[in-house]
Design a protein around this motif. Sequence first.
Motif, PDB file in Angstrom:
ATOM      1  N   SER A 161       0.818  -1.209   0.000  1.00 31.47           N
ATOM      2  CA  SER A 161       0.000   0.000   0.000  1.00 31.47           C
ATOM      3  C   SER A 161       0.854   1.262   0.000  1.00 31.47           C
ATOM      4  CB  SER A 161      -0.916   0.017   1.235  1.00 31.47           C
ATOM      5  OG  SER A 161      -1.778  -1.090   1.223  1.00 31.47           O
ATOM      6  N   ASP A 162       2.030   1.185   0.618  1.00 31.69           N
ATOM      7  CA  ASP A 162       2.842   2.381   0.798  1.00 31.69           C
ATOM      8  C   ASP A 162       4.321   1.992   0.748  1.00 31.69           C
ATOM      9  OD1 ASP A 162       2.591   5.352   1.839  1.00 31.69           O
ATOM     10  OD2 ASP A 162       4.203   4.426   2.986  1.00 31.69           O
ATOM     11  N   MET A 163       5.135   2.772   0.009  1.00 35.66           N
ATOM     12  CA  MET A 163       6.555   2.457  -0.061  1.00 35.66           C
ATOM     13  C   MET A 163       7.396   3.717  -0.060  1.00 35.66           C
ATOM     14  SD  MET A 163       8.747  -0.035  -2.584  1.00 35.66           S
ATOM     15  CE  MET A 163       8.877   0.972  -4.038  1.00 35.66           C
ATOM     16  N   LEU A 164       8.462   3.711   0.737  1.00 39.85           N
ATOM     17  CA  LEU A 164       9.463   4.772   0.764  1.00 39.85           C
ATOM     18  C   LEU A 164      10.825   4.150   0.489  1.00 39.85           C
ATOM     19  CD1 LEU A 164      10.577   7.635   1.460  1.00 39.85           C
ATOM     20  CD2 LEU A 164      10.654   6.884   3.853  1.00 39.85           C
ATOM     21  N   VAL A 165      11.521   4.662  -0.518  1.00 37.42           N
ATOM     22  CA  VAL A 165      12.864   4.180  -0.838  1.00 37.42           C
ATOM     23  C   VAL A 165      13.833   5.351  -0.747  1.00 37.42           C
ATOM     24  CG1 VAL A 165      14.373   3.155  -2.583  1.00 37.42           C
ATOM     25  CG2 VAL A 165      12.022   2.336  -2.340  1.00 37.42           C
ATOM     26  N   MET A 166      14.765   5.255   0.199  1.00 35.79           N
ATOM     27  CA  MET A 166      15.823   6.252   0.318  1.00 35.79           C
ATOM     28  C   MET A 166      17.173   5.660  -0.060  1.00 35.79           C
ATOM     29  SD  MET A 166      14.563   8.212   3.781  1.00 35.79           S
ATOM     30  CE  MET A 166      15.670   9.595   3.579  1.00 35.79           C
ATOM     31  N   GLY A 167      17.171   4.385  -0.376  1.00 32.67           N
ATOM     32  CA  GLY A 167      18.374   3.699  -0.825  1.00 32.67           C
ATOM     33  C   GLY A 167      18.160   3.149  -2.221  1.00 32.67           C
ATOM     34  N   THR A 168      18.331   1.828  -2.368  1.00 34.43           N
ATOM     35  CA  THR A 168      18.200   1.166  -3.661  1.00 34.43           C
ATOM     36  C   THR A 168      17.251  -0.018  -3.532  1.00 34.43           C
ATOM     37  OG1 THR A 168      20.459   1.775  -4.277  1.00 34.43           O
ATOM     38  CG2 THR A 168      19.439  -0.002  -5.519  1.00 34.43           C
ATOM     39  N   MET A 169      16.263  -0.088  -4.424  1.00 32.45           N
ATOM     40  CA  MET A 169      15.285  -1.179  -4.401  1.00 32.45           C
ATOM     41  C   MET A 169      15.172  -1.782  -5.789  1.00 32.45           C
ATOM     42  SD  MET A 169      13.080  -2.873  -2.623  1.00 32.45           S
ATOM     43  CE  MET A 169      11.442  -3.546  -2.408  1.00 32.45           C
ATOM     44  N   LYS A 202      11.898  11.506  -6.626  1.00 31.99           N
ATOM     45  CA  LYS A 202      12.923  12.545  -6.653  1.00 31.99           C
ATOM     46  C   LYS A 202      14.301  11.929  -6.846  1.00 31.99           C
ATOM     47  CE  LYS A 202      10.240  15.793  -3.865  1.00 31.99           C
ATOM     48  NZ  LYS A 202       9.922  16.665  -4.993  1.00 31.99           N
ATOM     49  N   GLY A 203      14.320  10.764  -7.439  1.00 32.16           N
ATOM     50  CA  GLY A 203      15.563  10.083  -7.753  1.00 32.16           C
ATOM     51  C   GLY A 203      15.475   9.541  -9.167  1.00 32.16           C
ATOM     52  N   SER A 204      15.565   8.213  -9.309  1.00 31.85           N
ATOM     53  CA  SER A 204      15.459   7.624 -10.639  1.00 31.85           C
ATOM     54  C   SER A 204      14.737   6.288 -10.574  1.00 31.85           C
ATOM     55  CB  SER A 204      16.850   7.429 -11.254  1.00 31.85           C
ATOM     56  OG  SER A 204      17.608   6.507 -10.505  1.00 31.85           O
ATOM     57  N   ILE A 205      14.047   5.949 -11.675  1.00 33.77           N
ATOM     58  CA  ILE A 205      13.400   4.646 -11.784  1.00 33.77           C
ATOM     59  C   ILE A 205      13.733   4.026 -13.141  1.00 33.77           C
ATOM     60  CG2 ILE A 205      11.513   5.247 -10.244  1.00 33.77           C
ATOM     61  CD1 ILE A 205       9.693   5.349 -12.753  1.00 33.77           C
ATOM     62  N   SER A 206      13.768   2.699 -13.150  1.00 37.92           N
ATOM     63  CA  SER A 206      13.938   1.932 -14.372  1.00 37.92           C
ATOM     64  C   SER A 206      12.902   0.815 -14.358  1.00 37.92           C
ATOM     65  CB  SER A 206      15.357   1.347 -14.435  1.00 37.92           C
ATOM     66  OG  SER A 206      15.501   0.483 -15.547  1.00 37.92           O
ATOM     67  N   VAL A 207      12.077   0.744 -15.402  1.00 37.42           N
ATOM     68  CA  VAL A 207      10.978  -0.217 -15.443  1.00 37.42           C
ATOM     69  C   VAL A 207      11.005  -0.950 -16.784  1.00 37.42           C
ATOM     70  CG1 VAL A 207       8.490  -0.545 -15.231  1.00 37.42           C
ATOM     71  CG2 VAL A 207       9.604   1.277 -13.937  1.00 37.42           C
ATOM     72  N   GLY A 208      10.933  -2.289 -16.730  1.00 36.26           N
ATOM     73  CA  GLY A 208      11.019  -3.094 -17.938  1.00 36.26           C
ATOM     74  C   GLY A 208       9.732  -3.192 -18.723  1.00 36.26           C
ATOM     75  N   GLY A 209       8.602  -2.720 -18.166  1.00 37.08           N
ATOM     76  CA  GLY A 209       7.310  -2.775 -18.850  1.00 37.08           C
ATOM     77  C   GLY A 209       6.576  -1.457 -18.722  1.00 37.08           C
ATOM     78  N   ASP A 210       5.237  -1.531 -18.590  1.00 36.92           N
ATOM     79  CA  ASP A 210       4.406  -0.337 -18.492  1.00 36.92           C
ATOM     80  C   ASP A 210       4.388   0.217 -17.069  1.00 36.92           C
ATOM     81  OD1 ASP A 210       3.784  -0.734 -21.146  1.00 36.92           O
ATOM     82  OD2 ASP A 210       1.839  -1.664 -20.753  1.00 36.92           O
ATOM     83  N   VAL A 211       4.142   1.529 -16.972  1.00 39.59           N
ATOM     84  CA  VAL A 211       3.956   2.207 -15.691  1.00 39.59           C
ATOM     85  C   VAL A 211       2.588   2.887 -15.732  1.00 39.59           C
ATOM     86  CG1 VAL A 211       4.770   4.011 -14.142  1.00 39.59           C
ATOM     87  CG2 VAL A 211       6.426   2.586 -15.362  1.00 39.59           C
ATOM     88  N   GLU A 212       1.741   2.609 -14.735  1.00 43.24           N
ATOM     89  CA  GLU A 212       0.392   3.167 -14.730  1.00 43.24           C
ATOM     90  C   GLU A 212       0.036   3.686 -13.339  1.00 43.24           C
ATOM     91  OE1 GLU A 212      -4.158   2.055 -16.171  1.00 43.24           O
ATOM     92  OE2 GLU A 212      -2.491   0.692 -16.581  1.00 43.24           O
ATOM     93  N   TYR A 213      -0.193   5.004 -13.248  1.00 40.81           N
ATOM     94  CA  TYR A 213      -0.582   5.655 -11.995  1.00 40.81           C
ATOM     95  C   TYR A 213      -1.669   6.677 -12.285  1.00 40.81           C
ATOM     96  CZ  TYR A 213       2.811   3.607  -8.868  1.00 40.81           C
ATOM     97  OH  TYR A 213       3.488   2.708  -8.086  1.00 40.81           O
ATOM     98  N   LYS A 219       7.098   6.802  -2.718  1.00 41.33           N
ATOM     99  CA  LYS A 219       7.976   7.970  -2.659  1.00 41.33           C
ATOM    100  C   LYS A 219       9.394   7.451  -2.819  1.00 41.33           C
ATOM    101  CE  LYS A 219       8.875  12.217  -0.095  1.00 41.33           C
ATOM    102  NZ  LYS A 219       8.505  13.045   1.091  1.00 41.33           N
ATOM    103  N   ILE A 220      10.041   7.853  -3.909  1.00 40.19           N
ATOM    104  CA  ILE A 220      11.373   7.356  -4.230  1.00 40.19           C
ATOM    105  C   ILE A 220      12.359   8.512  -4.127  1.00 40.19           C
ATOM    106  CG2 ILE A 220      12.796   6.092  -5.889  1.00 40.19           C
ATOM    107  CD1 ILE A 220      10.298   4.560  -4.933  1.00 40.19           C
ATOM    108  N   LEU A 221      13.250   8.451  -3.150  1.00 45.63           N
ATOM    109  CA  LEU A 221      14.305   9.442  -2.994  1.00 45.63           C
ATOM    110  C   LEU A 221      15.653   8.871  -3.403  1.00 45.63           C
ATOM    111  CD1 LEU A 221      13.202  10.914   0.454  1.00 45.63           C
ATOM    112  CD2 LEU A 221      12.612  11.725  -1.830  1.00 45.63           C
ATOM    113  N   GLY A 222      15.670   7.595  -3.750  1.00 48.59           N
ATOM    114  CA  GLY A 222      16.878   6.933  -4.213  1.00 48.59           C
ATOM    115  C   GLY A 222      16.652   6.347  -5.597  1.00 48.59           C
TER     116      GLY A 222
END
Length: 235
Positions: free
Chosen positions: A72-80, A111-122, A92-95
């Motif tokens: 339901s909720d995720m915070l990443v300040m490192g690497t996931m 506020k960091g970076s994301i890499s996704v191999g498929g679709d992103v839907e929000y 909320k992605i800070l890493g």
Amino acid sequence: MKKGQNLTINGSGNYPGGSYDKVSIRGDGTINSNIECSMFHIYGTGEALENVKTGSVKVLGESEIKGNLESSDMLVMGTMAIDGKAALEKIKILGTLEVGERLNGEVATIKGSISVGGDVEYEKFDLSGGFEIKGLLNADTITIGLRFGESTAEEIGGEKITIKRKTSLLPFVKEEGSLVVKVIEGDEIFLENTKADIVRGNLVKIGSGCQIGRVEYSNDFIQDKNSTVKMSEKI
């Protein structure tokens, strides 16, 4: 979700999956099978070899999930890193976040970076940083600040799409971010520092630093003098 015992890993080792209340990894821990819990918090290095279903994820260190993640909720300040699919309602992605397959939810703040191999839907997608999306980025409202590097996506679709260049906070980084995408389609579109084959919308504003192959618009089209549009057509 049933309340179970807590799993706290302070050292290193392998642990079984199952149902827990809170899972906290402060050392270097591996969970061998499917896990279901109310909280999944990583302060050190954590690895799950199968699927994780949880109410809350917090990553301040490094974490990898070999299967799928549902939260339901995720915070990443490192690497996931999630090798499979990720259904994350509010993130909320800070890493850095990497997803091997598709990523979906309700609200994304990055506020960091994301890499996704498929679709992103929000429903709402707000990013200030960089991204690589190998499929479609789709959201009602998309707000992107290109802060560094070259961001890429196959397609971007939504109701209101705003893509602007954003100066890096680091004084030694002089380059602005840019976006390369094949198709952008929405109702209201504003672009800067974007290279696209086709931009299609109701109201289309092409700001500075853009290279667009074709613009199709139904209401209004405005182009900055410091951008290139090969062809535009009112449809």
